[in-house]
Design a protein around this motif. Structure first.
Motif, mmCIF file in Angstrom:
data_model
loop_
_atom_site.group_PDB
_atom_site.id
_atom_site.type_symbol
_atom_site.label_atom_id
_atom_site.label_comp_id
_atom_site.label_asym_id
_atom_site.label_seq_id
_atom_site.Cartn_x
_atom_site.Cartn_y
_atom_site.Cartn_z
ATOM 1 N N THR A 228 52.708 46.157 40.644
ATOM 2 C CA THR A 228 52.651 45.075 41.618
ATOM 3 C C THR A 228 53.375 43.836 41.101
ATOM 4 O O THR A 228 53.613 43.709 39.898
ATOM 5 N N THR B 228 53.467 39.967 39.896
ATOM 6 C CA THR B 228 52.493 39.206 39.120
ATOM 7 C C THR B 228 51.801 38.184 40.005
ATOM 8 O O THR B 228 52.448 37.436 40.737
ATOM 9 N N PHE B 229 50.474 38.186 39.959
ATOM 10 C CA PHE B 229 49.689 37.229 40.730
ATOM 11 C C PHE B 229 48.643 36.604 39.817
ATOM 12 O O PHE B 229 47.768 37.288 39.305
ATOM 13 N N ALA B 230 48.760 35.291 39.578
ATOM 14 C CA ALA B 230 47.815 34.552 38.733
ATOM 15 C C ALA B 230 47.654 35.220 37.365
ATOM 16 O O ALA B 230 46.559 35.247 36.798
ATOM 17 N N ASN C 96 48.740 41.924 36.790
ATOM 18 C CA ASN C 96 49.555 43.007 37.333
ATOM 19 C C ASN C 96 48.697 44.255 37.437
ATOM 20 O O ASN C 96 47.885 44.534 36.546
#
Length: 381
Positions: free
Chosen positions: A167, A169-171, A174
């Protein structure tokens, strides 16, 4: 870099008969040194070995990689990586030209999707390996210098016919999902399979594996967790049943934190119905085990280089014979000193001991051990 790029284009052009518009780079590592190993199996005479070795610190390799920007934030890339033995020039894996990685991927705002031969999520191999040098100062292991895999069950290899999705990168997070339609197309040539044949990818005629992983990175902190399940081949290529199969399961957790004066590493794994990443000393057996392992290590800057230390413990119960239950203790030290940006020397020593709950036969000791020392030179290009 410009010269290497031109050389890579010329080499690839010889294979493909055409030039590439993508940014293509050739790279590699050559590691050659000397090693001494002393093995005490708990019976007979100790076995001592001193020789020249390749890849004790970093596996010798040669690779070609490239990436092309398709626009709108979408990119396509590839990696072809070969392992070889620098002491004799042979392929690291017979019958495989790109044994370390043969990967094609596409990435963008949606994340990244990669297909081909690649490392397992719980390994330190290739583009999607989440462990290795991220959870141990000895990365995937310095030859016989006991790294974290010595106290773990499984999950440190590479697989054929594999697809991985990562995915965006979120905050700092991954997520990764991985599936292999057939872990090893050369399985029939592996003496450990006793000639069991397999066939169609994605069917019960092959060993299939799926895994879910997650990472978190923020500043000096890195954390990773992976759950891996293998569906063992249950029928041969003619559809004949191979009997009930135990499907291996591992849960792996690890990470590191850089304190500045030292970098701390931790790795642990619960394994069920797996082999051992490093076979038992006394029998050379990997068997079918339930158990857990834990390693703790550190990198410490010292005298212009980096000192390394790691301790580990494993407790494994053999599911086929209680006589093969084992506890393993490991200790490793090492040192790397850079001679330039691309070249460094290294040296290390390690010791690991297997303690068995029951003897295997009359006259067998309930302990066996391996001690090792190595040193060498690494050049990156």
């Amino acid at each position: 870099m410009f010269k290497k790029t031109l050389a890579a284009v010329a080499v690839l052009g010889a294979f493909a008969g055409s030039a590439f518009a993508a940014n293509v780079t050739m790279y590699g590592i050559i590691d050659t040194g000397l090693g001494y190993t002393s093995t005490d199996k708990g019976y007979g005479e100790d076995v001592n070995k001193f020789d020249m070795r390749s890849g004790q610190n970093s596996a010798s390799r040669f690779g070609v990689k490239g990436e092309e920007d398709l626009g709108n934030g979408v990119k396509v890339g590839f990696s072809l990586e070969n392992g070889f033995n620098s002491d004799d020039g042979q392929l690291a894996t017979e019958g495989r030209l790109f044994d370390r990685e043969a990967l094609l991927y596409v990435g963008g705002d949606f994340g990244e999707l990669g297909m081909g031969r690649q490392g397992e999520l719980a390994s330190g191999n290739g583009r999607y390996g989440l462990f290795g040098g991220k959870v141990s100062p000895f990365s995937t292991g310095w030859s016989n210098i006991a790294g974290h895999k010595y106290v773990m069950g499984a999950g440190f290899g590479r697989m054929d016919n594999t697809i991985t999705y990562k995915t965006p990168t979120f905050a700092g997070f991954n997520l990764l999902a991985q599936y292999s339609f057939d872990k090893n197309v050369k399985k029939d040539d592996d003496a450990n399979t006793t000639g069991v044949q397999h066939g169609r990818e994605g069917s019960a005629e092959t060993d299939r594996q799926y895994a879910l992983g997650a990472t978190f990175a923020a500043g000096d902190l890195y954390l990773a967790g992976i759950v891996t399940q293998t569906n063992k081949q249950s029928v041969d290529y003619e559809g004949k049943s191979l009997g009930e199969q135990d499907d291996p399961l591992t849960v792996s957790l690890g990470g590191n934190y850089n304190f500045g004066v030292a970098k701390l590493y931790v790795a642990t794994q619960y394994f069920k119905d797996t082999g051992l990443a490093v076979e038992m000393i006394q029998t050379g057996k990997t068997g079918t085990f339930d158990g857990f392992g834990l390693s703790v290590g550190a990198d410490v800057p010292a005298f212009g280089g980096t000192a390394k230390v790691l301790v580990g413990y494993m407790d494994a119960e053999d599911q086929t014979s209680a006589a093969n239950d084992v506890q393993r203790y490991t200790f490793s030290v090492g040192y790397e000193y850079p001679l330039s940006k691309r070249t460094f020397v290294y040296g290390g020593a390690g010791y690991y001991m297997d303690s068995y709950d029951k003897g295997f036969d009359v006259g067998y000791d309930d302990k066996a051990s391996v001690a090792a020392v190595n040193a060498g030179l690494v050049h990156k290009f």
